[in-house]
Design an enzyme around this catalytic site. Structure first.
Site, PDB file in Angstrom:
ATOM      1  N   ASP A  34      36.517  81.591  34.444  1.00  0.00           N
ATOM      2  CA  ASP A  34      36.885  82.371  33.282  1.00  0.00           C
ATOM      3  C   ASP A  34      35.601  83.040  32.787  1.00  0.00           C
ATOM      4  O   ASP A  34      34.498  82.644  33.186  1.00  0.00           O
ATOM      5  CB  ASP A  34      37.483  81.463  32.208  1.00  0.00           C
ATOM      6  CG  ASP A  34      37.835  82.207  30.949  1.00  0.00           C
ATOM      7  OD1 ASP A  34      38.410  83.302  31.046  1.00  0.00           O
ATOM      8  OD2 ASP A  34      37.521  81.697  29.854  1.00  0.00           O
ATOM      9  N   ASP A  36      35.046  84.933  29.092  1.00  0.00           N
ATOM     10  CA  ASP A  36      34.773  84.751  27.669  1.00  0.00           C
ATOM     11  C   ASP A  36      34.732  83.267  27.320  1.00  0.00           C
ATOM     12  O   ASP A  36      35.684  82.535  27.570  1.00  0.00           O
ATOM     13  CB  ASP A  36      35.853  85.443  26.828  1.00  0.00           C
ATOM     14  CG  ASP A  36      35.897  86.940  27.074  1.00  0.00           C
ATOM     15  OD1 ASP A  36      34.949  87.610  26.669  1.00  0.00           O
ATOM     16  OD2 ASP A  36      36.869  87.413  27.686  1.00  0.00           O
ATOM     17  N   ASP A 260      37.085  77.280  29.793  1.00  0.00           N
ATOM     18  CA  ASP A 260      36.831  76.663  28.487  1.00  0.00           C
ATOM     19  C   ASP A 260      38.109  76.348  27.727  1.00  0.00           C
ATOM     20  O   ASP A 260      38.036  75.800  26.631  1.00  0.00           O
ATOM     21  CB  ASP A 260      35.955  77.582  27.627  1.00  0.00           C
ATOM     22  CG  ASP A 260      36.695  78.845  27.192  1.00  0.00           C
ATOM     23  OD1 ASP A 260      37.279  79.514  28.066  1.00  0.00           O
ATOM     24  OD2 ASP A 260      36.692  79.159  25.988  1.00  0.00           O
TER      25      ASP A 260
END
Length: 321
Positions: A34, A36, A260
């Protein structure tokens, strides 16, 4: 969270030490990240993340970037990766490592609207999303500001619509408005008009622990108003992984998903039988993991990573020497 705290028959959510990381990296060919909250926050790279990815590239690992953010094209994401020091291909191959929801939404519409002459979509989203649709032959309308016209509902409903719109696509749209919502609902009154959402993230992490409302908030608004359920492209939908798999030829047993968020990144990895690593630089916390571990809900138990790190920079010692 120590290993002993994981509980159950299968030990999961283990801190990924340098020794464990070496063993794990020896077993994988591909790492999917991922962006961001994992590689960067806003326009600032996570400390040590660029060095980690450059070291992975030097070791011959294949990298892919799966992002629910629909505000950039593949090429723009590749430029950001290079600008922040993560490396990556240049020239005609720039962007081939990136699988964003703008690009994958375009692939989805190309499949679903195959055979439709001159397909057209009403886009609540960015110019980048429109550009990816245009690249596969889907004309886009609706991008940009659109304020209310007239003095009340009768005037709003009298605003002319574009003819032959076959899909409403909802992405991240800073110009989202009541006028756009009204138009989307009117298009969706046609039963053959598709409703597509790029992702359901409820918020987007920025620098210094700040957040803004995510695309999922906009998708829900359209779903509720239209009384339709959107086809979701981004994580944890399997469709976005299938896009990666078709272009990369991935072996799930030798692939790691790093993210995250438990409800997108880790759930996608679990659904697709990938190894998973949670990094604590973004949205989800170890308290969230513990809550899922202790839940009686099997769905929540899927949102428990195999490993966790404070930051992906924790992988760097395993790649040095």
């Amino acid at each position: 969270m120590a290993e002993a705290e994981a509980g159950g028959d299968e030990v999961r959510c283990v801190r990924l030490s340098a020794e464990r990381a070496k063993l794990l990296l020896a077993e994988v060919d591909t790492l999917l990240f991922d962006c961001d909250g994992v590689l960067w926050r806003g326009e600032t790279a996570v400390p040590g993340a660029p060095e980690t990815l450059r070291a992975l590239r030097a070791r011959g690992k294949r990298l892919g970037f799966i992002t629910n953010n629909s505000s950039k094209t593949r090429t723009a994401y590749a430029e950001k990766l290079r600008r922040l020091g993560f490396g990556g291909p240049m020239g005609p191959e720039a962007g081939l490592e990136v699988f964003g929801t703008a690009y994958c939404s375009a692939l989805y519409l190309r499949q679903r609207l195959a055979g439709v002459p001159d397909p057209k979509a009403y886009v609540l989203g960015s110019p980048a999303l429109a550009a990816e649709l245009e690249a596969v032959g889907v004309t886009s309308v609706g991008v940009g500001p659109d304020v209310l016209h007239g003095d009340g509902p009768s005037d709003w409903l009298a605003v002319p619509l574009e003819p032959d719109v076959r899909a409403v696509v909802v992405g991240f749209d800073p110009h989202f408005s009541y006028m756009k919502l009204t138009k989307a609902v009117r298009y969706l009154q046609q039963p053959d008009c598709l409703l597509v959402g790029t992702n359901m993230d409820n918020r987007l992490p920025l620098e210094n622990g700040r957040f803004i409302a995510g695309t999922g908030c906009l998708v829900r608004a359209v779903e509720m108003a239209a009384q339709r359920q959107a086809d979701i492209i981004g994580k944890p939908s399997r469709f976005i992984f299938d896009c990666v798999s078709q272009e990369y030829g991935i072996n799930p047993e030798r692939t790691v998903m790093v993210g995250d968020r438990l409800d997108t990144d880790i759930l996608l990895g679990s659904t697709c039988s990938l190894k998973t690593i949670l990094t604590l630089t973004g949205v989800s916390s170890l308290e969230d993991v513990k809550s899922n571990q202790e839940s009686d809900c099997m769905f929540k138990k899927k949102m428990v990573p195999d490993f966790y790190v404070d930051s992906i920079a924790d992988l760097l010692p395993a790649l040095q020497g």
